[in-house]
Design an enzyme around this catalytic site. Structure first.
Site, PDB file in Angstrom:
ATOM      1  N   SER C  21       0.812  -1.214   0.000  1.00  0.00           N
ATOM      2  CA  SER C  21       0.000   0.000   0.000  1.00  0.00           C
ATOM      3  C   SER C  21       0.851   1.274   0.000  1.00  0.00           C
ATOM      4  CB  SER C  21      -0.902   0.007   1.232  1.00  0.00           C
ATOM      5  OG  SER C  21      -1.661   1.190   1.282  1.00  0.00           O
ATOM      6  N   CYS C 128      -0.172   3.167  10.556  1.00  0.00           N
ATOM      7  CA  CYS C 128       0.639   4.238   9.989  1.00  0.00           C
ATOM      8  C   CYS C 128       1.355   4.928  11.145  1.00  0.00           C
ATOM      9  CB  CYS C 128      -0.241   5.233   9.233  1.00  0.00           C
ATOM     10  SG  CYS C 128       0.732   6.557   8.508  1.00  0.00           S
ATOM     11  N   SER C 264       9.301  -0.638  -1.083  1.00  0.00           N
ATOM     12  CA  SER C 264      10.543   0.087  -1.357  1.00  0.00           C
ATOM     13  C   SER C 264      11.390  -0.533  -2.458  1.00  0.00           C
ATOM     14  CB  SER C 264      11.377   0.186  -0.072  1.00  0.00           C
ATOM     15  OG  SER C 264      10.615   0.781   0.950  1.00  0.00           O
TER      16      SER C 264
HETATM   17  C1  LIG Z   1       6.279   6.079   0.177  1.00  0.00           C
HETATM   18  C2  LIG Z   1       5.542   5.093   1.026  1.00  0.00           C
HETATM   19  C3  LIG Z   1       4.178   5.246   1.236  1.00  0.00           C
HETATM   20  C4  LIG Z   1       3.465   4.337   2.014  1.00  0.00           C
HETATM   21  N1  LIG Z   1       2.124   4.495   2.188  1.00  0.00           N
HETATM   22  C5  LIG Z   1       1.412   3.575   2.885  1.00  0.00           C
HETATM   23  C6  LIG Z   1       0.005   3.663   2.993  1.00  0.00           C
HETATM   24  O1  LIG Z   1      -0.637   4.561   2.484  1.00  0.00           O
HETATM   25  N2  LIG Z   1      -0.641   2.714   3.705  1.00  0.00           N
HETATM   26  C7  LIG Z   1       0.016   1.657   4.278  1.00  0.00           C
HETATM   27  O2  LIG Z   1      -0.617   0.802   4.887  1.00  0.00           O
HETATM   28  N3  LIG Z   1       1.357   1.541   4.178  1.00  0.00           N
HETATM   29  C8  LIG Z   1       2.068   2.468   3.497  1.00  0.00           C
HETATM   30  N4  LIG Z   1       3.438   2.330   3.374  1.00  0.00           N
HETATM   31  C9  LIG Z   1       4.091   1.176   3.992  1.00  0.00           C
HETATM   32  C10 LIG Z   1       4.305   0.048   2.987  1.00  0.00           C
HETATM   33  O3  LIG Z   1       3.090  -0.428   2.499  1.00  0.00           O
HETATM   34  C11 LIG Z   1       5.085  -1.102   3.619  1.00  0.00           C
HETATM   35  O4  LIG Z   1       4.359  -1.619   4.707  1.00  0.00           O
HETATM   36  C12 LIG Z   1       6.445  -0.668   4.108  1.00  0.00           C
HETATM   37  O5  LIG Z   1       7.015   0.249   3.212  1.00  0.00           O
HETATM   38  C13 LIG Z   1       7.400  -1.837   4.297  1.00  0.00           C
HETATM   39  O6  LIG Z   1       7.611  -2.518   3.095  1.00  0.00           O
HETATM   40  P1  LIG Z   1       8.882  -2.248   2.133  1.00  0.00           P
HETATM   41  O7  LIG Z   1      10.110  -2.365   2.983  1.00  0.00           O
HETATM   42  O8  LIG Z   1       8.779  -3.287   1.063  1.00  0.00           O
HETATM   43  O9  LIG Z   1       8.717  -0.871   1.599  1.00  0.00           O
HETATM   44  C14 LIG Z   1       4.146   3.243   2.597  1.00  0.00           C
HETATM   45  C15 LIG Z   1       5.516   3.093   2.394  1.00  0.00           C
HETATM   46  C16 LIG Z   1       6.222   3.997   1.620  1.00  0.00           C
HETATM   47  C17 LIG Z   1       7.705   3.799   1.426  1.00  0.00           C
END
Ligand SMILES: Cc1cc2nc3c(=O)[nH]c(=O)nc-3n(C[C@H](O)[C@H](O)[C@H](O)COP(=O)(O)O)c2cc1C
Ligand SMILES: Cc1cc2nc3c(=O)[nH]c(=O)nc-3n(C[C@H](O)[C@H](O)[C@H](O)COP(=O)(O)OP(=O)(O)OC[C@H]3O[C@@H](n4cnc5c(N)ncnc54)[C@H](O)[C@@H]3O)c2cc1C
Ligand SMILES: Cc1cc2nc3c(=O)[nH]c(=O)nc-3n(C[C@H](O)[C@H](O)[C@H](O)COP(=O)(O)OP(=O)(O)OC[C@H]3O[C@@H](n4cnc5c(N)ncnc54)[C@H](O)[C@@H]3O)c2cc1C
Ligand SMILES: Cc1cc2nc3c(=O)[nH]c(=O)nc-3n(C[C@H](O)[C@H](O)[C@H](O)COP(=O)(O)O)c2cc1C
Ligand code: FES
Ligand code: FES
Lengths: 302, 259, 302, 259
Positions: C21, C128, C264
């Site tokens: 997300s 969040c 990411s």
């Molecule tokens: C730019 C950005 C925006 C995000 N926005 C949301 C969001 O709107 N809702 C949510 O549940 N998680 C959000 N996340 C969290 C990601 O969904 C995910 O849980 C988190 O980044 C860890 O995963 P990753 O290491 O693969 O990025 C966001 C992460 C990033 C980097």
């Protein structure tokens, strides 16, 4: 050299780099080496009432961006360890005795002994992420924590530091609670709960399965903890977590830390890391026209 | 990353009573005197000197003394273990005629150094000490590389009767030795250090190890010398200043244990 | 190819890589691109009742070992965003609508609308780390969380996933609570609270000062969360946090995840990361003689 | 790491009414058409095309339209801003006679491309369009590099009276143009795309940007094309297929805003 001296409660440090608990502090010899390498203060490993062997190996591994450990609080018990502290009697560097226990009575016993053996402060480890009954269970129980701190404060005259975990939600509340119980400083942060699974065997590598994550990767987590506490609670803070260079230390000072502790960086840069970091802090201060550390502390929110 | 790499046992060989050598695929260079951390999943992770090394294969030689070594002892071809390392400094071989003194399983960690000395065309006299005849190993391997091999047993069941250090004393009297390298019981090594006077001396120490990364402080001797990183091999000049040497080590909790 | 299919509650995924997300899911076009790049399912950005601009920039920066963001839940509101979801009507890939709100009533409204617009499941963002009143405040209030989940479960028939934070202490309790309230799966983890201070200006770089830490550095934290939940609570888990390669995904499966989300890594490896990771999983499975994913799930504790 | 590097303003220069160029120390290479994220601590971080570049210095040229640009407008020599980038793809210059059409501040982002074309000895015809005479800038700079400069103003206060795209239509009829490069109001660029038929066409787009890392999805057009990473420069062939082009963009919340 600029003036790197700093103060935490009653402790005067000639420089702000302290040895973090649990690293190179098993005996007087290692602690002496860290002092010779420039540490401004030494925190002993966390000591309990009785000897503990800790967990079986693997207890420590290096991950891509940090260190993962589950030592299980190995220590020879306060009475035996006391000799190591006593042997440091002549050093001018503050020695901070880290202690752990499951209840206020044991904490008080340990604190009194630490003071008796010559420690200049005690650090309560209520934040170990992988030792059942000790550590996090204690740190997240507000009334128990208050009781422990107050009881100790009534029994000893050296400063009491409380080391907290980033694994708690209501960090600021906990910090306020610690302050209200009259602790003299907060040490933030202990390791972050983590795990590494070996793909070939499908097994968590650490014998204890989960462990504590430290080193470079956790710096942003430590910075935000220090900042949030500094901004909301009026208590000296010692910053720990991922500090490897002078610039890392400066980031912690700006976030609100009055001193820093260094652990995993001894792996990255060797025991000389204390000297290196002090030199890097000094260079940075001079380049930016600061005369001393105090001007920097809390710069990010003041 | 410094985590175990999983590999499987290629050979398992009985060297002597309770002593085995196992080999496994593990590429890379090793300096004689270095060690691995050997992970037996579900059991323990323990330090083991590299006793055998080719570009792609490595081996360790150990006595079955407890849980972890028993588990290693029982491994069969194809079974999996995890290896990280090599760690530590290793020996530095100097001079023309070198004396190697291995007590107990100590010869296991000297073996590669002896073979290296021979490859460099240095003269190598090797003393292998054991409690009794059926605990002797590596005698043949050491002769094969061209070393002069002398044997001692505590009970005289073969070779010189007495400690390896005593036999070494005789050798030192008779031959001109440029440097001494030893691994074995610490009191034996300490005695040897007394005998060797001004001759360069290096001994490999064993201490309880946890991280093997120079971080945890578990293995320290003297003024914070980390056996895992600053050692396991130390010069005689250093050891003479360390009061722990030959006197005590520490268990997993940090308590001092007298030798 | 081995069989990469996986199941989470009623959802069938042709492969286990889901878009996380908040990343590349602002509009139908981006989501379509992620589908074309091989994502096995799409999670929309977190949508609220009303339009929100989110925080001012800087909202996202890259740190040494991860990404730090504080977007502030920008979104056009459910009614406008509904059109983006509707436009995906024809896709065969499951679309999971992420929603946030401060109370059960609003959550229910959002969930009903999501179902109406064609979402195949909803994901409750109660984790969040940087949006006041929403996010963590909700996720750490056990009775509110239970009320939200039960209310939603009574009103919609599509599965309900709950996304949790690593910033809570009593992770297993929270997971059990979520399971007891009849949620269909847990998504772990959202970002870890973090901060970066710029040394030259002494200012936190993010406009919101603190943010959420994601990317490579947080993988060990996510792995331990998934493992601890999987071992203690009988509920499907979707693993998120630092997944960049097929091997990272496999580590999450072994820890107990039935599927993974990727955020990411789109920065590290581009939108093609879904295809890359699927290929790497496939290669690994074949090399290790697995026929399908199911054999792997939970390998570390079973 | 992709975080702002702090630098200080070296020069600040008024180009026209409400338009300034500021320069700062920032080493490294830039492709014409790339942009920076410019952080004004305590205010905002916004995308800005690189309008000036030497090995060690860079500059941006902007119109004061809101909080962030006002803050930039008021900066003095020595004041600090943070820069990250350069980001984006930049133009690819092909052919012998190139037509550049800059509307509004668009000429700021075309400037380096025009100078590059001239350095490569290509023929460059440049149309600078503005609402009115006192908003015109870079006319002198463009002439200096050897481009043929034509000016249009909406009110006819100087040069051709009308839109830059209309002036371009005339040029296209009179001259043989190998490729067209444009930056400016999106409807102007869309119109221009209609006029240029088979001539290669590249336009630089502006969208609300947050990460500029290709991650957040805020700046996407069409099927997930990220203006920050896949753009900001797009080929006419791509733009023809994108229904957003010239029709709408999105605000910070993601709502569509018609141009
Ligand atoms: C730019 C950005 C925006 C995000 N926005 C949301 C969001 O709107 N809702 C949510 O549940 N998680 C959000 N996340 C969290 C990601 O969904 C995910 O849980 C988190 O980044 C860890 O995963 P990753 O290491 O693969 O990025 C966001 C992460 C990033 C980097
Ligand atoms: C650098 C180094 C190289 C070594 N090389 C060899 C070798 O080549 N061959 C060989 O047979 N032995 C070697 N040893 C000793 C070997 O590590 C121990 O015999 C082994 O750890 C015993 O483990 P266990 O579980 O079988 O025995 P346990 O029942 O656990 O203990 C038996 C003895 O082994 C020691 N031990 C247990 N765990 C460790 C540990 N993590 N670190 C150090 N000592 C430990 C204990 O102190 C105890 O005295 C070496 C030790 C070190 C430090
Ligand atoms: C790749 C790119 C290159 C640009 N190059 C230049 C240039 O060289 N010269 C120039 O004058 N302008 C340029 N812009 C436009 C410039 O970024 C906006 O004018 C600026 O952000 C306005 O900010 P503000 O706070 O002053 O205005 P605000 O009052 O915040 O808003 C005014 C307008 O600017 C837009 N805007 C605000 N923040 C952003 C943002 N983060 N990303 C994109 N648009 C935003 C808004 O949509 C609004 O329409 C460029 C934009 C992009 C995307
Ligand atoms: C091997 C190891 C052992 C540790 N032992 C203790 C301990 O006994 N008591 C304690 O309070 N913290 C202990 N810690 C945590 C550190 O003191 C420190 O809080 C943490 O490692 C973060 O700092 P760093 O990133 O500089 O290592 C240990 C950390 C490591 C890596
Ligand atoms: S085993 Fe940890 S320092 Fe040597
Ligand atoms: S601004 Fe985030 S993807 Fe372009």
């Amino acid at each position: 050299m600029t003036d790197l001296a700093t103060t935490i409660s009653a402790l005067q440090l000639k420089n702000p780099t302290m040895l973090a608990s649990g690293i190179m502090d098993e005996d007087v010899g290692s602690m002496q080496r860290m002092i010779d390498c420039g540490a401004g203060a030494i925190v002993t490993k966390s000591i309990g009432l009785h000897p503990r062997e800790g967990y079986l190996n693997p207890t420590v591994i290096e991950l891509e961006y940090g260190i993962l450990n589950a030592m299980g609080l190995p220590n020879p018990g306060i009475d035996i360890y006391g000799k190591e502290i006593k042997a440091l009697e002549k050093t001018k560097i503050p020695i901070i005795g880290s202690i752990f226990a499951a209840n206020a009575k044991d904490f008080v016993t340990l604190a009194i002994k630490m003071q008796h053996f010559g420690a200049n402060a005690v650090e309560l480890n209520v934040s170990c992420p992988h030792a059942k009954h000790y550590g996090l269970e204690v740190g997240s129980d507000a009334s128990l924590l208050r009781e422990i701190i107050s009881s100790i404060k009534h029994q000893i005259h050296i400063p009491v530091f409380v080391k907290i975990s980033p694994n708690i939600m209501n960090l600021v509340e906990v910090a306020q609670n610690i302050k209200n119980a009259q602790a003299d400083a907060i040490v933030a942060i202990n390791t972050v709960k983590g795990m590494k699974i070996d793909l070939e065997t499908g097994q968590p590598i650490l014998a204890n399965k989960t462990g504590g994550y430290s080193g470079k990767a956790i710096k942003p987590i430590g910075i935000r903890c220090v900042y949030d506490i500094a901004q909301n609670v009026d208590i000296p803070i010692i910053g720990v977590g991922g500090i490897t260079t002078g610039e890392d230390a400066i980031e912690y000072f700006m976030a609100g830390a009055s001193a820093v502790q260094i652990g995993s960086a001894i792996y990255y840069r060797g025991p000389e890391v204390f000297k290196h970091i002090c030199k890097e802090i000094d260079l940075w201060l001079r380049k930016h026209n600061y005369k001393n550390l105090y001007e920097l502390i809390g710069a990010a929110y003041l | 990353m410094n985590i175990p790499t999983i590999t499987s046992i290629v050979t398992s060989f009985n060297e002597a009573s309770d002593i085995k050598t196992i080999t496994f695929t593990y590429p890379g260079d090793v300096s004689p005197g270095q060690f691995f951390m050997v992970w037996i999943p579900g059991v323990d992770e323990i330090p083991m000197s590299v006793s055998f090394a080719t570009k792609t294969m490595k081996g360790i030689t150990f006595r079955n003394v407890g849980d972890a070594t028993l588990a290693l002892y029982q491994l069969k071809k194809g079974d999996k273990i995890g290896i990280r390392g090599p760690y530590g400094n290793g020996f530095s071989l100097k001079g023309k005629h070198l004396l190697f003194v291995g007590g107990g399983t100590g010869i296991a960690m000297l073996a590669l150094a002896i073979e290296q000395a021979r490859k460099k065309k240095l003269k190598a006299t090797v003393i292998i000490g054991a409690k009794t005849k059926n605990q002797l190993f590596f005698e043949g391997r050491m002769r094969q590389c061209g070393a002069t091999v002398l044997v001692s047993t505590d009970d005289g069941s073969t070779g010189y009767k007495g400690y390896a250090s005593e036999l070494a004393k005789h050798v030192l009297k008779e031959k001109h030795i440029d440097a001494i390298y030893t691994c074995g019981p610490e009191q034996m090594m300490k005695t040897l250090l007394l005998y060797c006077k001004t001759i360069p001396f290096q001994a490999s120490l064993e201490r309880y190890m946890k991280c093997a990364l120079g971080l945890c402080g578990q293995c320290c001797i003297g003024k914070g010398l980390r056996v895992c990183l600053d050692g396991p091999v130390f010069d005689g000049t250093v050891l003479k200043k360390i009061k722990d040497f030959g006197v005590y080590h520490r268990d997993a909790s940090g308590r001092k244990i007298l030798f």
